[in-house]
Structures are given as C-alpha cells and as structure tokens.
Design a protein around this motif. Structure first.
Motif, PDB file in Angstrom:
ATOM      1  N   VAL A 372       0.902  -0.984  -0.113  1.00 13.33           N
ATOM      2  CA  VAL A 372      -0.123  -0.143  -0.079  1.00 13.33           C
ATOM      3  C   VAL A 372       0.672   1.216   0.163  1.00 13.33           C
ATOM      4  CG1 VAL A 372      -0.285   0.323   2.572  1.00 13.33           C
ATOM      5  CG2 VAL A 372      -1.986   1.233   1.093  1.00 13.33           C
ATOM      6  N   ILE A 373       0.442   2.156  -0.671  1.00 15.02           N
ATOM      7  CA  ILE A 373       1.326   3.544  -0.710  1.00 15.02           C
ATOM      8  C   ILE A 373       0.402   4.571  -0.236  1.00 15.02           C
ATOM      9  CG2 ILE A 373       2.186   5.205  -2.387  1.00 15.02           C
ATOM     10  CD1 ILE A 373       2.665   3.007  -4.332  1.00 15.02           C
ATOM     11  N   ASP A 374       1.034   5.282   0.853  1.00 15.94           N
ATOM     12  CA  ASP A 374       0.418   6.358   1.658  1.00 15.94           C
ATOM     13  C   ASP A 374       1.520   7.349   2.004  1.00 15.94           C
ATOM     14  OD1 ASP A 374      -1.751   7.589   3.027  1.00 15.94           O
ATOM     15  OD2 ASP A 374      -1.056   6.805   5.000  1.00 15.94           O
ATOM     16  N   ARG A 375       1.258   8.669   1.940  1.00 16.30           N
ATOM     17  CA  ARG A 375       2.102   9.794   2.042  1.00 16.30           C
ATOM     18  C   ARG A 375       3.453   9.551   1.496  1.00 16.30           C
ATOM     19  NH1 ARG A 375      -0.370  11.765   7.962  1.00 16.30           N
ATOM     20  NH2 ARG A 375      -2.488  11.242   7.532  1.00 16.30           N
ATOM     21  N   GLY A 376       3.557   9.010   0.320  1.00 17.65           N
ATOM     22  CA  GLY A 376       4.890   9.024  -0.358  1.00 17.65           C
ATOM     23  C   GLY A 376       5.698   7.799   0.274  1.00 17.65           C
ATOM     24  N   ILE A 377       4.971   6.944   0.957  1.00 17.72           N
ATOM     25  CA  ILE A 377       5.924   5.755   1.282  1.00 17.72           C
ATOM     26  C   ILE A 377       5.124   4.589   1.071  1.00 17.72           C
ATOM     27  CG2 ILE A 377       6.508   4.568   3.456  1.00 17.72           C
ATOM     28  CD1 ILE A 377       6.576   7.206   5.053  1.00 17.72           C
ATOM     29  N   LEU A 378       5.909   3.294   0.639  1.00 20.47           N
ATOM     30  CA  LEU A 378       5.215   2.273   0.235  1.00 20.47           C
ATOM     31  C   LEU A 378       5.577   1.499   1.141  1.00 20.47           C
ATOM     32  CD1 LEU A 378       5.621   0.592  -3.266  1.00 20.47           C
ATOM     33  CD2 LEU A 378       6.297  -0.865  -1.434  1.00 20.47           C
ATOM     34  N   TYR A 379       4.654   0.586   1.541  1.00 19.40           N
ATOM     35  CA  TYR A 379       4.444  -0.365   2.697  1.00 19.40           C
ATOM     36  C   TYR A 379       4.210  -1.679   2.250  1.00 19.40           C
ATOM     37  CZ  TYR A 379       3.794   3.691   5.749  1.00 19.40           C
ATOM     38  OH  TYR A 379       3.942   4.849   6.560  1.00 19.40           O
ATOM     39  N   MET A 380       5.374  -2.724   2.480  1.00 17.54           N
ATOM     40  CA  MET A 380       5.252  -4.101   2.330  1.00 17.54           C
ATOM     41  C   MET A 380       5.236  -4.790   3.538  1.00 17.54           C
ATOM     42  SD  MET A 380       7.875  -4.558  -1.110  1.00 17.54           S
ATOM     43  CE  MET A 380       9.302  -4.108  -0.033  1.00 17.54           C
ATOM     44  N   VAL A 381       4.622  -5.903   3.553  1.00 16.80           N
ATOM     45  CA  VAL A 381       4.695  -7.011   4.812  1.00 16.80           C
ATOM     46  C   VAL A 381       4.792  -8.293   4.108  1.00 16.80           C
ATOM     47  CG1 VAL A 381       2.270  -7.330   5.066  1.00 16.80           C
ATOM     48  CG2 VAL A 381       3.912  -7.674   6.842  1.00 16.80           C
ATOM     49  N   LYS A 382       5.755  -9.092   4.686  1.00 12.83           N
ATOM     50  CA  LYS A 382       5.913 -10.562   4.421  1.00 12.83           C
ATOM     51  C   LYS A 382       5.822 -11.596   5.658  1.00 12.83           C
ATOM     52  CE  LYS A 382       9.348 -12.294   2.803  1.00 12.83           C
ATOM     53  NZ  LYS A 382      10.416 -12.270   1.817  1.00 12.83           N
ATOM     54  N   GLU A 383       5.899 -12.846   5.394  1.00 11.81           N
ATOM     55  CA  GLU A 383       5.977 -13.806   6.467  1.00 11.81           C
ATOM     56  C   GLU A 383       7.008 -13.527   7.621  1.00 11.81           C
ATOM     57  OE1 GLU A 383       7.216 -15.728   3.035  1.00 11.81           O
ATOM     58  OE2 GLU A 383       5.713 -14.250   2.895  1.00 11.81           O
ATOM     59  N   GLY A 384       6.528 -13.702   8.701  1.00  8.21           N
ATOM     60  CA  GLY A 384       7.128 -13.338   9.923  1.00  8.21           C
ATOM     61  C   GLY A 384       6.957 -11.909  10.419  1.00  8.21           C
ATOM     62  N   GLY A 385       6.088 -11.027   9.672  1.00 12.28           N
ATOM     63  CA  GLY A 385       5.693  -9.605  10.173  1.00 12.28           C
ATOM     64  C   GLY A 385       6.750  -8.742   9.885  1.00 12.28           C
ATOM     65  N   ILE A 386       7.420  -8.956   8.755  1.00 12.78           N
ATOM     66  CA  ILE A 386       8.536  -8.025   8.470  1.00 12.78           C
ATOM     67  C   ILE A 386       8.112  -7.016   7.387  1.00 12.78           C
ATOM     68  CG2 ILE A 386      10.770  -7.787   7.376  1.00 12.78           C
ATOM     69  CD1 ILE A 386      11.395 -10.543   8.160  1.00 12.78           C
ATOM     70  N   VAL A 387       8.187  -5.653   8.080  1.00 12.87           N
ATOM     71  CA  VAL A 387       7.609  -4.667   7.030  1.00 12.87           C
ATOM     72  C   VAL A 387       8.909  -3.846   6.528  1.00 12.87           C
ATOM     73  CG1 VAL A 387       6.441  -2.459   7.369  1.00 12.87           C
ATOM     74  CG2 VAL A 387       5.329  -4.331   8.537  1.00 12.87           C
ATOM     75  N   THR A 388       8.793  -3.676   5.444  1.00 13.54           N
ATOM     76  CA  THR A 388       9.698  -2.568   4.730  1.00 13.54           C
ATOM     77  C   THR A 388       8.774  -1.511   4.150  1.00 13.54           C
ATOM     78  OG1 THR A 388      10.748  -4.906   3.890  1.00 13.54           O
ATOM     79  CG2 THR A 388      11.454  -2.810   2.742  1.00 13.54           C
ATOM     80  N   LYS A 389       9.769  -0.372   4.384  1.00 13.71           N
ATOM     81  CA  LYS A 389       9.113   0.908   4.214  1.00 13.71           C
ATOM     82  C   LYS A 389      10.071   1.462   2.944  1.00 13.71           C
ATOM     83  CE  LYS A 389       7.765   3.489   7.505  1.00 13.71           C
ATOM     84  NZ  LYS A 389       7.644   4.283   8.707  1.00 13.71           N
TER      85      LYS A 389
END
Length: 477
Positions: A372-389
């Motif tokens: 999802v893209i919000d306020r100029g930041i792309l958020y990704m989440v994968k297994e293990g709950g790892i979020v990459t911004k």
C-alpha cells in the motif's frame, strides 16, 4: 518451500462508464487503492478501546474482503459440509444479514490446505453484485439477492485453485485466470453475462493477481501481472498493448498504478540468487532418473524433492509423465524468474525496454500481499511480520522492522487517517503511524485466523476473520 495460499490485492484507477454506473459506484477488491476516504473522519487507533467495536457477526469461513455499496455489504463464504458457495448481503450499520444466495457444487476445486473455495472478492456497480467461485464460475445478483445470470468457468488445472477477483470497467466484468494450462483474460457484459471478448494467455502459467485499470496518455489500460511478465491490454477488445519482463514465476500481488508509474511486487520460492531453483538439461535429467528408458520421467523416477513438489503443474497434459517440452517449458520459467519490487514507467508499445524500470528493490518483497502507498511511502509486509518501508520517489529503504504480530501474512495492508493496518494469519492486527519513523500505535489479538484484507467505509474499519466479521470505529470523545 511449497507455495502458499492465494490472496490478492487490486488497486484501480477507476473510470466511470457511459452512464451505466458512476465511478464511485464501482466497488471491488482494493478499488479504494487500499486507502480510506480522507473525508470519512477518524479511524480507530486502539481496537480494544472502549467503544471501538461497533458490532461482531458470526459468519461461515471465506477469504473474500467485504465490499460495500451504500449501506449494504457483500462477501462470500464456503460451507464445507454441504459444498455450498454463498454470497451474503449485510447491513453495514448493524451487521444484520439481509440475504444470502449461492450454489451447491458437486465438485469443489482443489485448493491449498490453507486456501478456500471462497477466495475471490465480490464486485458491485450499484446495480448488481458479481461473485466468482473457481468451482463454478461467475454469477450476478441484483442488490436484493435475485440471481440474474451465471457464466460457467472452472475448476481449472491448478491444485491451489483460483484466486483472482473480478473487476469492473465500462459496463464489463473482467476476470483474469492464469493456471497451468488454458490461461485467459475475459470480459463479460455486466448486464447480461454474455462474453464481450476473451484473450488467451498461452505463455502464462499459474499466478493469481487481480487486474488493474489505469489511464496512460489519456487511454485506459488493463494491467495484468502474471508469471515473469507485466502486460497491458485494451479494455475495449482485449488486445495486448505492451509488456515487460522481470517478475517472479508465480505472481500474487496486484500492480499499483500511481500517476505515470506502476509499482509491481513479486516473489516466489526459488527466485532468490542464494536459493534459486534450476532444472538440469533434459538429457542430463533422463540420464539420472529415466530408469525404464522410455524417454520420459514419472514422479516416482524423479529423486529431486523440489521437482517432485511441482510435478503436478509441470505435467501439462496430465498423463502422469514429463516429456521434454514440459520439462524445458518449466526450466525456462525457473531460469527467468526474478524476485523484487519494480517501479515501471511505460514508454511505448510492444516489449518495453529494461530502461523503463526506474528503480528496483529486492529485499523484504512479499509473496502474497499487495503493498500500500500512503503519504509517499510504500509499505510491504511478508512472512514473519517483516515490514519494509520504501520511498516511492526513488525506492530508497526507509525502514525494515518486525511487527508485534509474527507468522504469515495473507491480508494486504490498508491505510487511512495517518495509520497503516496489518493483519496476520494468526489473528493479530497491528497499527502503525503512517510516517517515516517507526511507531507501533497498537496491536490487538483476535484469537481467530485472518486471511481477508480489511476494508474501510464511512469512517469504519471492517475486519473479517475465519469466524466472524467485525466493525470498528473511532470511539466518540
């Protein structure tokens, strides 16, 4: 590692269609871009705060995201004991069930052990609601539950079932189905269910991403992500317009069009440089395993577990053995597969040059969830709950952290009111501040598994678990 269940995310740049349905009436999976309407007011920060829970309604299991049209909400479910596939309409204010309808099938499609025959999210144009079941096909109902038409399709040759959801554009219901054989992109007349066009995708193997509509140079295009390739089609006639390689061998996340750029995340097992799956040349494989010297390979002859795990999909004609064509076909897929998120700025027609990829990032890419893209930041989440911004502008890593909710993630993140919501399969919903700094606002344990992507409407947050549908709101001051 074997493939995970199939859930998808769709982001749409909707275009209204010629008086048949207004743009705002088109509702389907991620037609809101995964974003809440800023005018809808505050969203809950603490799901366990007093007054945050508006209602909870028990429901049959299913993985479809709730779709709202006015004060009605639509979703699908599957009742295993009766093989019943159903669509439900609920009152969005109270959660009361208004009606249900559906079909009972004699043959239920095979799915992943964690999957569901009720995976695809409904679509609604304000006049009709459309549902797709891989065990049966597409069905249309009026908003009071009367069945209007059906279009038979499936089950398909794919032991993990069907996952892509229908979308709406210009009076058409559009469905993409990529499986082991006979993949296609289809448009039906929304009023009658009659085919408008059907485009074969002969080179596409199993993938589960839902199409996206966007506008490029003033012309609408259908973006379809599949194995190895992102392609664009003309929604008027299904003609392929352009394509670019560089994707994973199985693609589940949906393309994200923003402005003149498409952001495309794809990851599948065996596509990492350090753990790439490769197949021997056909003569080498025969020399190692063809014990009966028939020039083909049965599952029992093959001693490589990575190949045996994928035997079903490689056996394209389902005759119980692999021939050279089937072997070489999949060897080429494995060879070309690339795991990453790409920012693509299409420059023309036909096969696009690699220079149309303006940035690329290869770590923390999800298998199932759409970013999802919000306020100029792309958020990704994968297994293990790892979020990459990542910075949308240049793909630079802003942060990579772990959410309080560990485990698998099949629900795509959603954002609104300065918050980003993440729902894990074990049933933990974590809320982050939508800002460059890492800030976990809250975390709530449902003790019920979650596969469906959360939805927003009228300042409310709807979360579907395998046991119930919840409606949350910001507590009144």
């Amino acid at each position: 590692m074997k493939s995970l269940p199939i859930f998808l995310g769709v982001l749409l740049c909707a275009v209204g269609f010629d008086g048949r349905a207004a743009e705002n009436d088109l509702k389907y999976f991620r037609s809101d871009h995964g974003l809440a309407d800023p005018s809808d007011g505050p969203l809950p920060a603490q799901l366990d705060a007093p007054g945050a829970l508006r209602w909870r309604v028990p429901l049959d299991p299913g993985h479809a995201t709730p779709i709202l049209n006015g004060e009605k909400m639509f979703l699908t479910a599957y009742r295993a004991e009766s093989h019943e596939l159903s669509v439900f309409a609920l009152d969005a204010n109270s959660g009361g069930i208004l009606w249900s309808n559906g079909v009972t099938v004699s043959r239920v499609e095979q799915t992943h052990p964690l999957g569901s025959p009720a995976t695809a999210t409904p679509a609604c144009d304000g006049q009709r609601v459309y549902v797709f079941f891989g065990s049966y096909g597409l069905l249309a109902f009026d908003l009071n539950g009367k069945k209007l038409w059906e279009f038979k399709a499936g089950p398909f040759q794919d032991e993990y079932g069907a996952g892509s959801s229908p979308i709406l554009f210009d009076g058409k219901v559009i469905l993409n189905q990529d499986h082991d054989v006979d993949s296609f992109l289809l448009a039906l007349d929304a009023a009658t269910g009659k085919p408008v066009w059907k485009t074969p995708r002969p080179d596409a193997v199993r993938s589960y991403a839902t199409p996206v509509v966007w506008s490029r140079n003033g012309h609408p295009e259908l973006l379809v992500a599949g194995a190895l390739e992102l392609a664009a089609y003309d929604p008027a006639d299904g003609k392929r317009l352009w394509w670019i390689n560089g994707l994973a061998r199985i693609v589940i996340p949906t393309p994200i069009p923003v402005g003149d750029t498409v952001y495309m995340a794809s990851w599948a097992p065996g596509g990492e440089a350090a753990s790439r799956i490769t197949l021997d040349a056909w003569p080498v494989a025969l020399a190692k395993w063809d014990t009966n010297h028939d020039g083909k390979l049965s599952e029992a002859e093959i001693k490589d577990g990575e190949v045996r795990d994928r035997f079903f999909r490689m056996d394209l004609n389902q005759d119980g053995v692999l021939d050279q064509h089937e072997w070489d076909h999949h060897a080429d897929v494995f060879r070309q597969a690339k795991n990453s998120i790409l920012a693509i700025k299409p420059s023309g027609t036909g096969q696009l040059p690699a220079s149309d990829v303006i940035w690329k990032y290869a770590k923390g890419v999800p298998y199932v969830t759409t970013p999802v893209i919000d306020r100029g930041i792309l958020y990704m989440v994968k297994e293990g709950g790892i979020v990459t911004k990542l910075s949308v502008a240049d793909g630079q890593l802003l942060q990579q952290e772990r959410l309080p909710g560990v485990g698998n993630y099949f629900a795509s993140p959603v954002a609104g009111d300065g918050k980003v919501y993440f729902a894990s399969e074990p049933g933990v919903v974590s809320v982050l501040s939508s800002q460059p700094e890492w800030n976990v606002v809250s975390s709530h344990e449902f003790h019920e598994k979650i596969y469906a992507t959360p939805a927003f409407a009228s300042g409310r947050l709807y979360i579907r678990t395998e046991q119930a549908l919840y409606c949350f709101q910001a507590p009144k001051p």
